[in-house]
Scaffold this active site. Structure first.
Site: not given
Lengths: 107, 322
Positions: A31, A34
């Site tokens: 991700c 993230c």
């Protein structure tokens, strides 16, 4: 200071039984957003060591908790207080925006 | 005071930084704290950037652009612009950290932001089944039924990508033809997990705590019906990110920043714009990069035209005068 990790095995003790507010950062290695928000959370943790505990939870390794908390979008940051979810923040945000979202816990 | 500040870190911003750094302008790139690299950071394989015959992952391409800019002396700052003062000879850029940076010229390359459907359920269910990023969130829809809204390249890419996880992907589109490129269309149309829902627009997102479905209206007949879904990915286009400057720079009727002819010159001297924020039409990594080049060359020309007039006197001269 880098945020520590929590797992399904330690979640009860780390998060649900914790005394103060605990922010759990639901993340995964694949991700991009993230990875962007991780250092921002590290900074917030370093600047507020006594006010809030920030823990990272890998959704790939702990799918049971991702499912339990109905995570469908990451990064998802949930602040737990007394075992309950007090605030949910979805998506990577700049530091000042996160600090606003977390204002009540950083006072 | 600096010579040049570049705001934005997509293909336009980093390409402008490469050119400006090679011209010894020592640009400061305000790259944002959590969106470094821009839109390509949320894509997978980029197959149409020249020079990469086997394709390249979007995040890797952006990392390489950044490295190339840094190699020639661009300074990258992972911070966000909170306000701008562009009209005077000295451009002031206020950052999220509170620091104010000053420069003689600014290149504005903030790109665009996902367009929203504008429905009530969208905000409420964002992160609970409504998403704008298939590569971020597709993982959570394993064996689920989901839909992508849109008919362009990004909608086709998302739908195709999402079939890795979902058992069924609907593509909901307002028209009966697609705007997407032929190759992306072909891929989506031939994918067995994808079903197209033509001539339909989403009028409501259903569900209390999580997406349960959508209400669709047939754009030909006006008929409405509900479609049960576990997730909804919105890919209906982008809007230029001009909120920091809309009261200081002239805009076009399309909402992009107005520039003179084929240049990057905005309505304010010393302020240049590049990439998706000036482009309502093409919006490609390559066109954004080219646009960044134009802005760097325009800024270089502008700074040269200022001559020595704008430079503070060297310290020794000041001492003599004192």
């Amino acid at each position: 200071m880098t945020a520590k990790a929590t797992t399904s095995a330690t979640f009860e003790q780390d998060v649900l039984q914790a005394e103060g507010p605990v922010l759990v950062d639901f993340w995964a290695a694949w991700c991009g957003p993230c990875r962007m928000v991780a250092p921002v959370l590290d900074e917030i943790q370093a600047e507020n060591p006594d006010k809030i505990t920030i823990l990272k939870l890998n959704v790939d390794e702990n799918p049971d908790l991702a499912m339990k908390y109905q995570i469908t979008s990451i990064p998802a940051m949930k602040v737990f207080q007394g075992g309950e979810v007090a605030t949910t923040i979805i998506g990577a945000k700049p530091k000042f925006a996160l600090e606003q979202d977390l204002a009540e816990f950083l006072k | 005071m600096r010579q040049l500040i570049i705001i934005g870190s997509g293909p336009a911003g980093f390409t402008a930084a490469i050119y400006a750094a090679r011209a010894n302008l020592s640009p400061l790139v305000v790259a944002s704290s959590v969106e470094v690299g821009g839109e390509l950071m949320n894509t997978t394989e980029v197959e149409n950037f020249p020079g990469f015959p086997d394709g390249i992952m979007g995040p890797e391409l952006m990392q390489k652009m950044q490295e190339q800019a840094e190699r020639f002396g661009a300074e990258i700052r992972y911070d966000d612009v909170t306000s701008l003062e562009l009209t005077g000879d000295v451009k002031r850029v206020t950052l999220g950290s509170g620091i104010v940076e000053e420069a003689q010229a600014v290149i504005f390359a903030t790109g665009s932001a996902y367009r929203r459907l504008g429905l009530e359920g969208e905000d409420r269910l964002s992160g609970h089944g409504v998403s704008w990023c298939a590569t971020c969130d597709g993982f959570f829809f394993r064996d689920k039924t989901i839909a992508v809204v849109g008919g362009g390249d990004s909608a086709m890419e998302e739908a195709t990508f999402l079939t890795k996880f979902a058992s069924k992907v609907y593509v909901i589109h307002r028209r009966d033809t697609l705007k997407a490129s032929k190759i992306m269309q072909q891929r989506a149309l031939s994918n067995e997990k994808i079903e197209f829902v033509w001539n339909s627009e989403v009028t409501d997102i259903l569900g209390d705590d999580a997406v349960a479905g959508v209400t669709l209206r047939d754009t030909m007949t006006g008929e409405t019906r509900d479609l049960a879904l576990d997730g909804l990915f919105v890919a209906i286009g982008n809007d230029p990110r001009t909120h920091l400057v809309h009261d200081q720079l002239a805009l076009t009727p399309e909402g992009t920043i107005a520039v003179t002819g084929r240049s990057s010159r905005t309505s304010v001297p010393g302020v240049f714009a590049a990439g998706d924020v000036i482009d309502p039409t093409y919006r490609q990594a390559v066109t954004a990069a080219a646009s960044g080049t134009v802005a760097a060359l325009d800024a270089e020309h502008y700074l040269a035209s200022l001559g020595d007039a704008g430079e503070p006197a060297p310290a020794e001269d000041q001492l003599v005068q004192a």
